[in-house]
Enzyme design. Structure first.
Site, PDB file in Angstrom:
ATOM      1  N   ARG A   1      -5.791   2.837  -5.985  1.00  0.00           N
ATOM      2  CA  ARG A   1      -5.107   2.881  -4.782  1.00  0.00           C
ATOM      3  C   ARG A   1      -5.551   4.457  -4.207  1.00  0.00           C
ATOM      4  NH1 ARG A   1       1.012   3.424  -2.850  1.00  0.00           N
ATOM      5  NH2 ARG A   1       0.538   2.967  -0.498  1.00  0.00           N
TER       6      ARG A   1
ATOM      7  N   ARG B   1      13.202   7.238   6.608  1.00  0.00           N
ATOM      8  CA  ARG B   1      12.143   7.757   7.751  1.00  0.00           C
ATOM      9  C   ARG B   1      12.860   7.378   9.073  1.00  0.00           C
ATOM     10  NH1 ARG B   1       7.217   5.519   4.792  1.00  0.00           N
ATOM     11  NH2 ARG B   1       6.727   7.069   3.346  1.00  0.00           N
TER      12      ARG B   1
ATOM     13  N   ASN C   1      -2.454   3.754  -9.715  1.00  0.00           N
ATOM     14  CA  ASN C   1      -1.758   4.259  -8.315  1.00  0.00           C
ATOM     15  C   ASN C   1      -1.212   5.687  -8.762  1.00  0.00           C
ATOM     16  OD1 ASN C   1      -0.369   4.982  -6.128  1.00  0.00           O
ATOM     17  ND2 ASN C   1       0.747   3.085  -6.138  1.00  0.00           N
TER      18      ASN C   1
ATOM     19  N   GLU D   1       0.322  -5.991  -4.202  1.00  0.00           N
ATOM     20  CA  GLU D   1      -0.607  -4.997  -3.868  1.00  0.00           C
ATOM     21  C   GLU D   1      -1.822  -4.702  -4.881  1.00  0.00           C
ATOM     22  OE1 GLU D   1       1.060  -1.626  -1.202  1.00  0.00           O
ATOM     23  OE2 GLU D   1       2.710  -2.623  -2.252  1.00  0.00           O
TER      24      GLU D   1
ATOM     25  N   HIS E   1       0.111   0.835   4.229  1.00  0.00           N
ATOM     26  CA  HIS E   1       0.469  -0.491   3.799  1.00  0.00           C
ATOM     27  C   HIS E   1      -0.558  -1.845   3.854  1.00  0.00           C
ATOM     28  CE1 HIS E   1       5.229   0.409   4.261  1.00  0.00           C
ATOM     29  NE2 HIS E   1       4.517   0.790   3.106  1.00  0.00           N
TER      30      HIS E   1
END
Ligand code: ADP
Length: 396
Positions: free
Chosen positions: A89, A237, A7, A380, A178
């Site tokens: 990823r 956010r 990643n 993940e 996601h």
């Protein structure tokens, strides 16, 4: 089989060497401060090694990872040849990718084409891919996209109600993120409930948060949009916001749109409402001390997540299972309770004892709840490793 999961971020690179069949992780770690100086943190079981290694680019970071994986003392394999495949990823697959795929020149060109949609992440992901190709040219590489799981959304979910030219010429639409986590939790939940055909709403609640409405394992709608800014409020956010807020702030304070978006991405969310922190543990501590801003931040978060669950129950015309995952979803009983308190009208009832669980798979609804509620820790990296193994084995 050994799959190296990568990643790559703009100045960091996380890795795990894992067995996709068992999920066993033989080693994992993190390269930080790439382009600045370079630091490798490598873990094998409970053993941790930290080394300062110059990393003027992602290539040196990948080389450092491979070196330590084969190191006679800190390593776990004898040779790089024992790595059967690499799974990367990749943030944004745009409309190009509805599934993971083996990387070739055409795939690299398509990921490049998606850079305008993922300007911060896709270039870093590409650097990770190219660095791996350079040091292990004969090892198959697979790209796993954060957006791919959401490509089954129908147009009514993914189209924005703006002039068609922006969709047709510029690919402006809802993509969602996601996806690897939502896919993993959807698959694992199907195993846990012993059914393939059912309606579920997955709540991935971490520092970044998104919900996904899933029918028979396929995404029908999700809260994030063209970018991860949309949907519920998050750590930093804002989540959904009227576009006129941007216009107002830019005009009044002479701020550029980029600066305003930076504020909405990095300085908003529960951090802004609480004035204390983006971390839910700090908010809960603040609430316990009677800090009203922390109470507001938490209540806003519960309220907005519950609102989307209500919306998705309507979108799916019913819901059989609600799942909680990621940092807060897995470890925050108060958050799960706070959200489910809004859902009594749907017959959602938690088992208070079972809801105390943290970080493990658990059915947390009461036996007479009309909707099953589960905690399903996400993985993940395992999803990336499994997709990688599946594609590489099929190509043999
Ligand atoms: P990211 O989106 O960065 O991957 P994570 O999924 O790791 O984030 O989630 C990070 C969030 O999880 C933080 O806000 C943190 O407060 C929260 N979290 C972790 N452990 C707990 C806990 N025990 N109780 C409440 N929240 C927790």
């Amino acid at each position: 089989m050994n799959v190296l999961v990568i990643n790559a971020g703009s100045s960091s690179l996380k890795y795990q060497l894992m067995n996709p069949e068992t999920g066993d992780v033989s080693a994992k770690g993190l390269c930080e401060r790439i382009y600045i100086d370079g630091r490798l943190t490598h873990k094998v079981g409970d053993n941790k090694v930290v080394k300062d290694i110059p990393m003027p680019s992602h290539s040196e970071a990948i080389a450092a990872v491979l070196d330590i994986l084969v190191d006679p003392v800190d390593g776990v394999i004898k040779s790089v040849d024992e790595i059967d495949a690499v799974g990367h990823r990749v943030l944004h697959g745009g409309m190009e990718f509805s599934d993971s795929c083996i990387i070739d020149d055409a795939v690299i060109a398509a990921i490049e084409k998606c850079i305008p949609l993922g300007p911060l992440h896709n270039p870093a992901n590409l650097m990770g891919i190219r660095a791996c190709q350079a040091v292990m040219p004969s090892t198959p590489q697979v790209a796993v996209f954060d957006t791919a799981f959401h490509m089954t959304m129908p147009p009514k979910a993914y189209r924005y109600a703006i002039p068609t030219e922006y969709y047709e010429n510029d690919d402006i639409r809802r993509y969602g993120f996601h996806g690897t986590s939502h896919k993993y939790v959807a698959r694992r939940t199907a195993e846990l409930v012993g059914k393939k055909e059912f309606k579920m709403i997955n709540c991935h609640l971490g520092n970044g948060s998104s919900l996904c409405a899933i029918k028979d394992g396929k995404c029908q709608d999700t809260t994030m949009g063209l970018s991860p800014l949309a949907g519920v409020p998050m750590g930093t956010r804002s989540g959904d916001i009227d576009a006129c807020v941007v216009q107002f702030i830019c005009n009044k304070y002479g701020m550029s749109v980029d600066d305003c978006l930076n504020m909405l991405n990095k300085k908003s969310g529960v951090l802004a409402l609480s004035g204390v922190s983006s971390d839910f543990r700090d908010l809960e501590a603040g609430q316990a001390e009677g800090n009203e801003n922390c109470v507001l931040a938490l209540n806003k978060f519960f309220y907005e997540v519950a609102k989307y669950i209500g919306a998705y129950a309507a979108a799916l015309n019913g819901v059989d299972v609600i799942t909680f995952t990621a940092g807060v979803g897995e470890n925050g009983p108060e958050t799960r309770q706070g959200i489910c308190d809004y859902l009594e009208f749907m017959g959602v009832k938690l088992d208070a004892e079972k809801n105390k669980c943290r970080g493990k798979e658990m059915l947390i609804s009461a036996p007479d709840s009309k909707v099953q509620v589960w905690v399903v820790p996400t993985n993940e990296e395992l999803m990336i490793a499994q997709d990688t193994a599946e594609l590489v084995n099929a190509a043999k």
